[in-house]
Design an enzyme around this catalytic site. Structure first.
Site, short mmCIF file in Angstrom:
data_model
loop_
_atom_site.label_atom_id
_atom_site.label_comp_id
_atom_site.label_asym_id
_atom_site.label_seq_id
_atom_site.Cartn_x
_atom_site.Cartn_y
_atom_site.Cartn_z
N HIS A 20 0.61 -1.42 0.40
CA HIS A 20 -0.12 0.16 -0.47
C HIS A 20 0.77 1.48 0.23
O HIS A 20 1.67 1.58 -0.85
CB HIS A 20 -1.54 0.32 1.25
N HIS B 39 -2.58 -1.74 -9.72
CA HIS B 39 -4.02 -1.19 -9.08
C HIS B 39 -4.27 -2.29 -8.75
O HIS B 39 -4.67 -3.09 -10.08
CB HIS B 39 -3.92 -0.13 -9.42
N ASP C 157 2.98 5.27 -5.56
CA ASP C 157 3.78 5.29 -5.54
C ASP C 157 5.00 5.20 -6.79
O ASP C 157 6.43 5.68 -6.19
CB ASP C 157 3.82 4.18 -4.65
#
Ligand code: SDX
Length: 438
Positions: free
Chosen positions: A275, A314, A370
């Site tokens: 995450h 994702h 990210d």
């Protein structure tokens, strides 16, 4: 028979059931049946009824929400209906936090009250310094943030009265105000630097930079380009519907735990490398790869399942994460001030090769939020252990908006999933001297 319904035939009994189909704002996105309606499907009166088995919530909606909309196939993200690109370009983080929390953009008066409320709750109790002093000098900043968020609960016991709207409002101000202070304290603790208290004359992000980086100067003046870039990054990270940490916030708070403990739990979920911890892991990965000529071998290792391409893939996006697009552009602006982070070239090359490779194409794996963010944070001078903290700070408003929405949702109750039991049916207890090792 209603057209907006689903007809199910139970082949065990031959019985037919009609279940209504419900819709959200978009008929083609969010059509659902109620899980509880499946309970009607039974083979006998003493049968519990059918459940849906959905490990990791691959296809289950846990709530109705009017906060954030994602169309993962088309790479669309909107907060309260506003496209993320417009907000990143034209708004600021404080305004976006208000929007997420209240559903509308603020008027000037509402905005000023909101900023004043948050700014004037940013100082933490002196005893919080003692909590930080208890941590080892090289403690990871995320566990420090998680622990001190939970510790706020001990400073504000009245926060447990979560059904009182005034109590909730006060805790929202406090959490948004103090999360930057605690985050900055975690950073300064690892550096052995004295803590810097908030400067109310600076912007939310400018003050965060002040608490991170002020040294001997009387007044800290944030670099406007970096302040703007960090503000945009805060907007991009503010909310992302029912991700793992937000779901944790909702689940913990569904037991009517106070928002400090719930936010600490949410931050704990965010810390995981699958995450929000992925931004730290991306930098580690880029360093391990080290040079352009090693990229093809690394991609091969990923395909052979010896490595994972962190910052890629994702659960919802099966297209380019729109936040990653903005961040990639933002990197260039930041580098104008900080100088280029050489890792960007490695990241761009990884992306280029991955997006041409059938392994990633067939699985619809694209860069997520990210992938590029850590490269910017590092250029700004933050160590990689700190990146997830810089994710948690702006996500606080998303967690709180979702918490508030859950509290006000008459349909929500304590979260309590069912299970499919697969253990031993029944057996008799044996005294220890009669047991055999199994
Ligand atoms: C965030 O949910 C949110 O909204 C989160 C977030 C937010 O704003 O809150 O957007 C923030 O958490 C971004 C994600 C950060 N994580 C990473 O970058 C870690 C790397 N990514 C993967 O671990 C993964 O893609 C997840 C965890 C993000 C999503 O996992 P899923 O949906 O459970 O998908 P999966 O693991 O089942 O993957 C499907 C397939 C698998 O291949 P097969 O076994 O079917 O052959 O894709 C492969 C996976 O092996 N795969 C990858 C991969 N991601 C998925 N293979 C290599 N590298 C990857 N990164």
């Amino acid at each position: 028979m209603a057209s907006d319904s689903l007809t199910i035939v139970d082949n065990r009994t031959g019985k037919q059931y009609e279940l209504p189909i419900h819709y959200g704002t978009f008929p083609l996105y969010g059509a659902s049946i109620r899980g509880a309606d499946l309970k009607k499907i039974k083979i006998s009166d003493d049968d519990f009824g059918l459940m849906s088995y959905d490990p990791a919530f691959l296809n289950s909606a846990s709530c109705q929400s009017g906060i954030t909309f994602i169309d993962g196939e088309r790479g669309i993200l909107r907060y309260r209906g506003y496209p993320i690109e417009q907000l990143a370009e034209q708004s600021n983080y404080m305004e976006v936090a208000y929007l997420l929390m209240n559903g509308e953009l603020p008027t000037k008066t509402q905005y000023d009250d909101w900023v004043h409320g948050i700014t004037h709750h940013s100082i933490v109790h002196e005893n919080m310094k003692e909590v930080f002093h208890g941590f080892h000098y090289d403690a990871h900043p995320m566990p420090m943030l998680i622990s001190t968020l939970a510790a706020l609960s001990a400073f504000y016991p009245a926060s447990r009265n979560v059904m009182d709207p005034d109590v909730r409002k006060l805790q929202i101000y406090r959490l948004l105000g103090k999360v930057t202070t605690l985050a900055a304290m975690a950073y300064r603790h690892t550096k052995g630097l004295p803590y810097v208290m908030p400067d109310n004359d600076l912007s939310y992000v400018g003050n965060f930079m002040n608490m991170l980086w002020r040294m001997a100067e009387c007044r800290y003046t944030p670099n406007p380009t970096l302040e703007k870039a960090l503000d945009v990054l805060f907007i991009l990270h503010a909310d992302h519907e029912q991700n793992c940490s937000t779901n944790t916030m909702r689940i913990v708070a569904s037991a009517e735990s106070d928002p400090y403990c719930a936010a600490a739990a949410a931050a704990a979920a965010l810390y995981g490398p699958l995450h929000g911890g992925a931004n730290e892991a991306v930098l580690k990965m880029l360093r391990q790869i080290g040079s352009m000529d090693k990229v093809p071998q690394f991609i091969k290792d990923v395909k052979d399942r010896k490595a994972m391409l962190m910052g890629f893939g994702h659960r919802v996006y099966k297209n380019y994460d729109p936040r990653a697009k903005v961040i990639k552009r933002l990197a260039e602006e930041v580098f104008e001030v900080t100088g280029k982070n050489p890792l960007i070239e490695l990241a761009v090359e990884l992306e280029r090769i991955a997006l041409q490779d059938d392994y990633f194409v067939s699985r619809k794996l694209f860069p997520n939020v990210d992938f590029y963010s850590g490269i910017i944070y590092e250029a700004m001078g933050m160590p990689s252990e700190y990146f997830t903290v810089v994710f948690a700070v702006p996500r606080m408003c998303g967690w709180l908006a979702q918490w508030q929405e859950m509290i006000l949702d008459a349909e929500q109750k304590i979260a309590r999933p069912r299970q499919v039991y697969t253990g031993v049916a029944i057996r008799d207890y044996e005294p220890i001297e009669k047991r055999r090792a199994r």
